[in-house]
Design a protein around this motif. Structure first.
Motif, short mmCIF file in Angstrom:
data_model
loop_
_atom_site.label_atom_id
_atom_site.label_comp_id
_atom_site.label_asym_id
_atom_site.label_seq_id
_atom_site.Cartn_x
_atom_site.Cartn_y
_atom_site.Cartn_z
N PHE A 28 0.86 -1.19 0.00
CA PHE A 28 0.00 0.00 0.00
C PHE A 28 0.89 1.23 0.00
N ARG A 29 0.78 2.02 -1.04
CA ARG A 29 1.52 3.28 -1.18
C ARG A 29 3.01 3.10 -0.87
N GLY A 30 3.58 2.05 -1.44
CA GLY A 30 5.01 1.84 -1.34
C GLY A 30 5.48 1.22 -0.03
N ARG A 31 4.54 0.76 0.78
CA ARG A 31 4.93 0.10 2.03
C ARG A 31 4.08 -1.14 2.23
N MET A 32 4.58 -2.06 3.07
CA MET A 32 3.85 -3.28 3.36
C MET A 32 2.92 -3.05 4.55
N ILE A 33 1.69 -3.52 4.40
CA ILE A 33 0.72 -3.42 5.50
C ILE A 33 0.11 -4.78 5.76
N GLU A 34 -0.43 -4.94 6.96
CA GLU A 34 -1.15 -6.16 7.33
C GLU A 34 -2.23 -5.74 8.32
N ALA A 35 -2.84 -6.71 8.99
CA ALA A 35 -3.97 -6.44 9.87
C ALA A 35 -3.63 -5.44 10.97
N MET A 36 -2.41 -5.51 11.51
CA MET A 36 -1.99 -4.58 12.56
C MET A 36 -2.12 -3.13 12.12
N HIS A 37 -1.73 -2.85 10.86
CA HIS A 37 -1.79 -1.48 10.36
C HIS A 37 -3.23 -1.02 10.15
N VAL A 38 -4.08 -1.95 9.77
CA VAL A 38 -5.51 -1.61 9.64
C VAL A 38 -6.07 -1.25 11.00
N ASN A 39 -5.71 -2.01 12.02
CA ASN A 39 -6.20 -1.72 13.37
C ASN A 39 -5.69 -0.36 13.85
N GLN A 40 -4.43 -0.05 13.54
CA GLN A 40 -3.88 1.25 13.92
C GLN A 40 -4.64 2.38 13.22
N ALA A 41 -4.95 2.20 11.97
CA ALA A 41 -5.68 3.23 11.22
C ALA A 41 -7.08 3.44 11.80
N LYS A 42 -7.74 2.34 12.15
CA LYS A 42 -9.07 2.46 12.74
C LYS A 42 -9.01 3.15 14.10
N ALA A 43 -7.98 2.85 14.89
CA ALA A 43 -7.83 3.48 16.20
C ALA A 43 -7.61 4.98 16.05
N LEU A 44 -6.83 5.36 15.04
CA LEU A 44 -6.59 6.78 14.81
C LEU A 44 -7.89 7.51 14.45
N LEU A 45 -8.70 6.90 13.59
CA LEU A 45 -9.95 7.52 13.19
C LEU A 45 -10.94 7.57 14.36
N ASP A 46 -10.90 6.59 15.23
CA ASP A 46 -11.80 6.56 16.38
C ASP A 46 -11.57 7.75 17.31
N ARG A 47 -10.35 8.26 17.36
CA ARG A 47 -10.02 9.36 18.26
C ARG A 47 -10.43 10.72 17.71
N MET A 48 -10.86 10.76 16.46
CA MET A 48 -11.20 12.05 15.86
C MET A 48 -12.65 12.44 16.17
#
Length: 268
Positions: free
Chosen positions: A248-268
């Motif tokens: 994804f966009r030149g980097r490797m992602i997996e489930a952990m990164h999806v969870n981090q992204a969701k956590a970031l959005l939850d704080r907004m």
């Protein structure tokens, strides 16, 4: 104790003996109001401040969380503070200079409130993991002023000398799934310095910043929030993820990164 509530990005200390500050707090865009009965209150005003804190907690601060910082166990005001807070509508009790799991457990049992433990001595840092593991502890707050004094750091030396202590506090919080709140910034006329320290705190892993003046709220909230670019990237990552390891966009992602992204959005 794992807390289900989102960690505050901003936590404002104010003297419970200052009715104007209490009244103003109900209008501020702060996440957590901490009514202080300890250092900010003169000895001859402790009883009055205690009554004012309980009254203010009863009125509430709208959507803002409310905590009361008690006097420590060595103080003659400690037991009266606990008894009053137990009858109050405060969301949290704040324990200064927490140095043992037993002390944290005793305070939680005595007042029945989730506890925010201030880690502000060398012994407190060494015991932070055990304190964070106590049932009833909801978060750890770095008490950087007292910690600097306890570590005998030269005045004006900055936070480099306490970097290990600060990271230890974050590690203790993360190991126990509780909040980690960074210490206060003393400069009232140094917005750039505040912003820099907030960014450093976020990079260390803190959830938010404790504050001593309303003028610091917006800067801390922005620093511990996410930039438009971070938000856009998080949303795009979630949309693009198909499961498993992928590019994804030149980097490797997996489930952990999806969870981090969701956590970031939850704080907004």
């Amino acid at each position: 104790m794992t807390t289900a509530r989102l960690a505050p990005r901003t936590a404002l200390f104010l003297p419970a003996s200052n009715p104007r500050a209490i009244e103003k707090a109900a209008t501020l865009t702060v996440d957590l109001v901490i009514l202080d009965l300890e250092d900010a209150v003169r000895d001859d005003a402790k009883a009055e401040a205690r009554a004012a804190a309980v009254e203010a907690a009863g009125r509430g601060f709208g959507p803002r969380l409310c905590a009361i910082r008690i006097n420590g166990s060595e103080s003659g005001e400690h037991l009266a503070d606990l008894a009053s807070i137990a009858r109050s509508l405060a969301d949290f009790v704040v324990l200064p200079k927490a140095e043992s799991a037993e002390e944290a457990a005793d305070v939680h049992r005595a007042c029945g409130k989730p506890l925010l433990a201030m880690i502000e001595t060398p012994l407190g840092v060494l015991e932070a993991a055990e304190i964070g593991a106590v049932d009833g502890v909801a978060g750890l707050i770095a008490g950087t002023n007292d910690l600097a004094a306890g570590l005998r750091l030269p005045p004006g030396s900055g936070r480099a000398g306490m970097s290990v202590a600060l990271q230890t506090i974050v590690l203790a919080a993360r190991a126990n799934a509780v909040w980690a709140i960074d210490g206060v910034f003393n400069g009232l006329d140094d917005p750039d310095g505040l912003a820099k320290e907030c960014r450093e705190g976020r990079m260390l892993g803190f959830d938010g910043k404790s504050l001593i003046h309303p003028g610091q709220i917006d800067i801390a909230a922005a620093a511990f929030g996410a930039s438009p670019e971070e938000l856009e990237d998080a949303r795009a990552l979630i949309d693009a993820a198909q499961g498993g390891a992928e590019r994804f966009r030149g980097r490797m992602i997996e489930a952990m990164h999806v969870n981090q992204a969701k956590a970031l959005l939850d704080r907004m």
